[in-house]
Design an enzyme around this catalytic site. Structure first.
Site, PDB file in Angstrom:
ATOM      1  N   GLY A  85       7.348   5.349   3.189  1.00  0.00           N
ATOM      2  CA  GLY A  85       6.403   4.240   3.162  1.00  0.00           C
ATOM      3  C   GLY A  85       5.740   3.903   4.480  1.00  0.00           C
ATOM      4  O   GLY A  85       5.685   4.697   5.411  1.00  0.00           O
ATOM      5  N   SER A  86       5.261   2.667   4.530  1.00  0.00           N
ATOM      6  CA  SER A  86       4.384   2.190   5.596  1.00  0.00           C
ATOM      7  C   SER A  86       4.991   2.333   6.992  1.00  0.00           C
ATOM      8  O   SER A  86       6.204   2.252   7.176  1.00  0.00           O
ATOM      9  CB  SER A  86       4.088   0.720   5.341  1.00  0.00           C
ATOM     10  N   SER A  87       4.106   2.498   7.986  1.00  0.00           N
ATOM     11  CA  SER A  87       4.551   2.543   9.376  1.00  0.00           C
ATOM     12  C   SER A  87       4.962   1.150   9.848  1.00  0.00           C
ATOM     13  O   SER A  87       5.410   0.988  10.973  1.00  0.00           O
ATOM     14  CB  SER A  87       3.458   3.134  10.267  1.00  0.00           C
ATOM     15  N   GLY A  88       4.808   0.148   8.988  1.00  0.00           N
ATOM     16  CA  GLY A  88       5.256  -1.205   9.325  1.00  0.00           C
ATOM     17  C   GLY A  88       6.734  -1.424   9.044  1.00  0.00           C
ATOM     18  O   GLY A  88       7.235  -2.540   9.195  1.00  0.00           O
ATOM     19  N   GLY A  89       7.440  -0.369   8.658  1.00  0.00           N
ATOM     20  CA  GLY A  89       8.879  -0.496   8.400  1.00  0.00           C
ATOM     21  C   GLY A  89       9.629  -1.079   9.579  1.00  0.00           C
ATOM     22  O   GLY A  89      10.589  -1.835   9.412  1.00  0.00           O
TER      23      GLY A  89
END
Lengths: 134, 417
Positions: free
Chosen positions: A61-65
């Protein structure tokens, strides 16, 4: 029983295991305000990962993890330790930045050996997982 | 990791505590992947608004102006949200302003977009770029042949501060060949719109384990840029794909054999009409046909998209609110064309914000009681985040269907046969 593994993020922690045989993202799969899995129809829906030894396959998923992990840690709702089959850059970055002891590449099949509810110690610095069945 | 003398000086704190912390973090990160050394970046891309303020302060403490270029992701505009009457806009103002002030002191560029290549900030083939934001990671890797590894938002700040990234993963040419192959099965793409490419990419991302490079075979050569970009950027929404070769279109895939590195793929995934229809249906999550909001510009809009939207709505009055995510320079060009005025006169808005994750109209923690409860979009990525992050009902359809919905406030979109 002891299993050797590869160090992703240093440190030692122990706790009750929560096992999920699938990939995980801190952004979306863990509510930083509650520590619970908020995803409808997810096998862990409503279960808390806070201060647990969380076992999964890898990240996704997102690089905002990583900023989501930062928020969970600050609220005291992050897992105590993570064990996964093979980490990936966003999950590794998240656990390193937040200091969650994490290992990957275990030498034995963790999905056969660890069950949710088992008590597990992780020495990520030395790369050792220790399981004591309930 | 083996460090150069300059990297050792960073680690020893000669460039201040922020650089020291950033370097320590990067070394731990590189070590965990058995990286042997660092590579200098040609430029870095970060997100100051997505970065928690305490982490931002730790990393940027006493950092001087960097030699290399650093750019930034879509940003917040609390002042404008306030002018629009969104009740909780003020909650976002203080932290945003403090971080922005520091960002500008560093001499970093306020690009505020997930599509910098539209501003002429385009990596060349082989350029090493460190960046957060999965949408531009996959675009720069795939469409331009830049070398970009998968990376989180916080690590990307450490890399931008130090101007270094661990040499690993997709930075290494041998890891860039596709291991997974997608074959189109009986799909006629002649009349495909942007939304069809979004839908295809969303399906593919869901099918690929981890961030394995993928090759898409069977599209006509030289797929138009906007279509190719819609295809690749949708993949890291449903999955983690960070490099996608479009055979006959993207620079590392002149032929299928080159894209696969002359090897057999590990897996072959076939996509036919049924997969497309099911994915299109899955992206639609709604019950009543009332459309309260329409979001365009995920990823940030091109000038051509804005021109088409303006053409459709000239002289009309919109029933639903409309947000077009676009960078300031693209918006400025739209203004010179007269298109921005047409859209604003009809009731639409421009913002350099992410119209999906932090859409001020659909986020309850920005719009409060004024939150739109349903939104239409022509982007699979936008549909995914409007539903999962904003928690609103979502209509996914073509640009034309979305424009009509903005005018009438009703959804008449149809799943393509």
């Amino acid at each position: 029983m002891k299993i050797r593994a590869h160090t992703v993020s240093d440190g030692k922690a122990e706790g009750e295991a929560v096992v999920y045989n699938g990939p995980f993202s801190f952004l979306g799969d863990l509510d930083p305000a509650t520590g619970k899995v908020p995803v409808p129809r997810h096998p862990l829906e409503g279960k808390s990962l806070a201060n647990k030894v969380f076992v999964c396959t890898t990240g996704k998923g997102s690089s905002g993890g990583d900023f989501a992990a930062w928020a969970a840690k600050k609220n005291g709702n992050a897992p105590a330790a993570i064990i996964c089959l093979e980490s990936e850059p966003v999950l590794s970055g998240a656990v390193i930045v937040t200091g969650i002891p994490t290992v990957d590449r275990p030498e034995r099949n963790i999905f056969e050996l660890i069950k949710s509810g088992d008590y597990v110690k992780v020495d990520a610095t030395e790369g050792i997982i220790e399981i004591s069945t309930k | 990791m083996l460090l150069t003398d300059e990297e050792k000086r960073m680690m020893d704190g000669e460039y201040g505590p922020g650089t020291k912390r950033a370097m320590e973090l990067l070394v731990k990160y590189g070590d965990s992947f058995d990286a042997e050394k660092f590579a200098p970046i040609s430029y870095g891309h970060i997100s100051y608004d997505f970065c928690p303020e305490d982490f931002w302060n730790l990393m940027t403490e006493r950092v001087g102006r960097t030699q290399h270029r650093v750019t930034t992701h879509p940003s917040y505009s609390p002042e404008i949200w306030k002018q629009w009457g969104l009740p909780l806009a003020d909650n976002w103002a203080g932290e945003h302003e403090r971080k922005l002030k520091r960002f500008l002191e560093l001499g970093w560029l306020r690009t505020e977009t997930c599509a910098e290549y539209l501003l002429g900030i385009t990596p060349r083939k082989g350029d090493i770029v460190s960046m957060g934001g999965s949408c531009m990671q996959v675009a720069n890797n795939s469409l331009f042949g830049a070398r970009v590894d998968r990376m989180g938002i916080l690590i990307s700040l450490a890399a931008a501060v130090c101007g270094r990234t661990p040499l690993m993963g997709l930075l290494l040419p041998e890891n860039r060949y596709a291991s997974h192959l997608v074959e189109l099965d009986g799909l006629d793409v002649t009349n495909w719109t942007l939304s069809h490419y979004h839908c295809l990419g969303y399906y593919i991302g869901d099918q690929i384990p981890g961030f394995k490079p993928v090759a898409v075979n069977g599209l006509p050569p030289n797929v138009p840029f906007d279509f190719a970009r819609a295809l690749v950027i949708s993949m890291p929404t449903s999955g983690a794909v960070t490099l996608a070769h479009v055979v006959g279109t993207t620079p590392e895939a002149p032929t299928l054999e080159v894209a696969l590195g002359e090897k057999k793929p590990e897996h072959v995934i076939r996509v036919g009409k049924q997969e497309m229809t099911k994915t299109w249906e899955r992206l639609n999550v709604w019950d009543s046909d009332v459309v309260e909001h329409v979001a365009f510009g995920c990823p940030h809009a091109t000038i051509d998209e804005i021109g088409r939207i303006a053409n459709h709505i000239e002289g009309k009055k919109l029933k639903a609110s409309m947000l077009i995510g676009a960078s300031a320079p693209v918006e400025a060009l739209a203004r010179r064309q007269g298109w921005a005025d047409i859209i604003e006169k009809a009731g639409g808005h421009f913002q350099p914000v992410c119209p999906s994750i932090t859409n001020p109209f659909t986020r309850r923690d920005i719009a409060g009681e004024k939150q739109a409860k349903s939104a239409a979009t022509n982007s699979a990525r936008c549909a995914h985040y409007l539903s999962t992050v904003c928690g609103v009902k979502v209509f996914f359809g073509t640009e034309e269907e979305c424009v009509k919905a903005a005018i009438t406030g009703k959804w008449k979109g149809e799943v393509p046969k």
